[in-house]
Design an enzyme around this catalytic site. Structure first.
Site, short mmCIF file in Angstrom:
data_model
loop_
_atom_site.label_atom_id
_atom_site.label_comp_id
_atom_site.label_asym_id
_atom_site.label_seq_id
_atom_site.Cartn_x
_atom_site.Cartn_y
_atom_site.Cartn_z
CG ASP A 1 -1.89 1.02 1.36
OD1 ASP A 1 -3.07 0.73 1.16
OD2 ASP A 1 -1.51 2.18 1.65
CG ASN B 1 -4.93 11.64 -4.43
OD1 ASN B 1 -4.53 11.71 -5.58
ND2 ASN B 1 -5.49 10.54 -3.93
CG HIS C 1 -7.88 12.86 -7.20
ND1 HIS C 1 -8.20 13.70 -6.15
CD2 HIS C 1 -8.23 11.62 -6.80
CE1 HIS C 1 -8.71 12.99 -5.17
NE2 HIS C 1 -8.75 11.73 -5.54
CG ASP D 1 -5.35 9.10 -11.42
OD1 ASP D 1 -5.58 8.61 -10.30
OD2 ASP D 1 -6.24 9.52 -12.18
CD GLU E 1 -4.38 3.67 -0.71
OE1 GLU E 1 -5.31 2.83 -0.68
OE2 GLU E 1 -3.63 3.90 0.25
N1 LIG Z 1 -5.44 9.71 -7.49
C1 LIG Z 1 -6.07 8.63 -7.05
N2 LIG Z 1 -6.31 8.49 -5.73
C2 LIG Z 1 -6.92 7.37 -5.30
C3 LIG Z 1 -7.33 6.36 -6.17
N3 LIG Z 1 -7.90 5.38 -5.44
C4 LIG Z 1 -7.87 5.77 -4.14
N4 LIG Z 1 -7.27 6.98 -4.04
C5 LIG Z 1 -7.03 7.79 -2.85
O1 LIG Z 1 -6.10 7.14 -2.01
C6 LIG Z 1 -6.21 7.74 -0.71
C7 LIG Z 1 -6.00 6.67 0.34
O2 LIG Z 1 -5.99 7.32 1.59
P1 LIG Z 1 -5.83 6.56 2.95
O3 LIG Z 1 -6.61 5.29 2.91
O4 LIG Z 1 -6.12 7.54 4.04
O5 LIG Z 1 -4.34 6.09 2.99
P2 LIG Z 1 -2.98 6.89 2.95
O6 LIG Z 1 -3.16 8.37 2.87
O7 LIG Z 1 -2.14 6.27 1.88
O8 LIG Z 1 -2.36 6.58 4.36
P3 LIG Z 1 -1.63 5.25 4.85
O9 LIG Z 1 -2.09 4.12 3.94
O10 LIG Z 1 -2.05 5.08 6.26
O11 LIG Z 1 -0.17 5.50 4.70
C8 LIG Z 1 -7.58 8.38 -0.65
O12 LIG Z 1 -7.41 9.78 -0.63
C9 LIG Z 1 -8.23 7.98 -1.97
O13 LIG Z 1 -9.06 8.98 -2.47
C10 LIG Z 1 -7.07 6.56 -7.57
O14 LIG Z 1 -7.38 5.73 -8.42
N5 LIG Z 1 -6.44 7.70 -7.95
#
Ligand SMILES: Nc1nc2c(ncn2[C@@H]2O[C@H](COP(=O)(O)OP(=O)(O)OP(=O)(O)O)[C@@H](O)[C@H]2O)c(=O)[nH]1
Length: 308
Positions: A185, A193, A198, A202, A228
């Site tokens: 992850d 983001n 965004h 991506d 992610e």
């Molecule tokens: N740009 C983009 N963002 C995505 C996509 N899928 C998920 N996200 C974003 O990924 C982010 C995941 O955030 P969190 O689950 O809080 O995880 P994190 O910020 O990586 O924090 P930790 O995993 O704890 O390190 C969210 O803001 C989602 O909107 C995508 O296809 N594109």
């Protein structure tokens, strides 16, 4: 009672072929056949399947009732398709197949004796019967493949992962081979983001997926498991080797040069690694890898944690 050699499964393609007077298992008919008859037969026979490999095998067998052949090779790299039928031989006749400008692959007939002009004319005429069935099969293959891929990162999607993980577990068990999973992850991806938008997020996902693939063997499989989150399936790989692969991936992502409007972005991943235990289910293996990932996040991120 059904004995082990019996089956109550019906293969409709085979049944239809038998009704049409063909059998995939039978040697090519020795009965003389004219070009027109064979073209007519091929027209029916090749419509019985949407599987490109099956269509090419049927074609190879049928053509031999008119023109003796030793081998047929076919490749269409963009469809990820390569097929070699029969034994390699010294003489060849190669064709680049296309239809209305659409590339349909390269096909080569081979045999020990030189082809006469008449035989080449017959092969070319028979190839015309292959074009439409092959084009339809390639379209079908593309549709099936795209249903199993994540379009953003060009990795396998969750549906593909579910299918392949179970298959790999069954194979590992049957062949007494190890199997390991890395669940990974991106760290603080939300910040990327939020800070850069965004579309930059991506781009980072695309770059990370490409980095993972570039670090792995062809047989290792990468799936996008969530937004992610990715899953790497390492068949034939024991716990220690999987841990080394995980560290290599972590390091490669850390070295990635990601930029947003010229400003470098720090990217890292956390990983959880689990290896298949005797009798373990797919759900349990995934759960253990996920728990290990949770530990890696909790312990500070940008690290690998091994499932117990
Ligand atoms: N740009 C983009 N963002 C995505 C996509 N899928 C998920 N996200 C974003 O990924 C982010 C995941 O955030 P969190 O689950 O809080 O995880 P994190 O910020 O990586 O924090 P930790 O995993 O704890 O390190 C969210 O803001 C989602 O909107 C995508 O296809 N594109």
């Amino acid at each position: 009672m059904i004995t082990p050699s019996q089956t109550n499964t019906i293969d409709f393609d085979t049944a239809k072929l038998q009704r049409l007077g063909f059998s995939g298992n039978r040697a090519p008919s020795l009965r003389p056949i004219s070009l027109a008859q064979l073209r007519q037969q091929l027209g029916m026979q090749l419509q019985t399947s949407l599987d490109a490999e099956r269509i090419l095998k049927l074609f190879f067998t049928a053509v031999q009732s008119l023109v003796p052949l030793d081998a047929l090779t076919y490749q269409q790299p963009s469809a990820d398709l390569r097929l070699e039928l029969g034994e390699r031989a010294s003489h060849s006749a190669g064709y680049r197949l296309s239809h209305e400008g659409e590339y349909l692959g390269e096909l080569i007939f081979r045999r020990q004796q030189r082809f006469s002009d008449e035989e080449l004319g017959q092969l070319e005429s028979l190839l015309a019967s292959l074009l439409f069935p092959l084009r339809n099969a390639l379209l079908y293959r593309t549709a099936v493949q795209s249903a199993l891929r994540d379009p953003l990162t060009n990795t396998g999607n969750r549906i593909a992962m579910d299918q392949i993980l179970q298959r790999e577990i069954d194979l590992a068990r049957r062949n007494l081979q190890p199997l390991s999973l890395l669940m990974l992850d991106l760290d603080h991806f939300k910040r990327i983001n939020d800070d850069h938008g965004h579309s930059t997020g991506d781009e980072v996902l695309i770059d990370v997926a490409a980095t993972l693939k570039s670090q792995l063997r062809n047989v290792d499989m990468v799936f996008r498991y969530g937004g992610e989150e990715f899953l790497v399936l390492l068949s034939g790989t024991c716990r220690d080797a999987a841990s080394m692969v995980g560290e290599r991936l972590r390091h490669a992502v850390q070295e990635l040069q990601c930029l947003a409007q010229g400003i470098p972005i720090e990217v890292s991943i956390s990983l959880g690694c689990a290896s298949l235990l005797a009798g373990e289910s797919a759900e349990s293996l995934l759960r253990r890898a996920d728990n290990a990932l949770y530990v890696a996040k909790r312990d500070g991120r940008n690290r690998l944690s091994m499932a117990g």
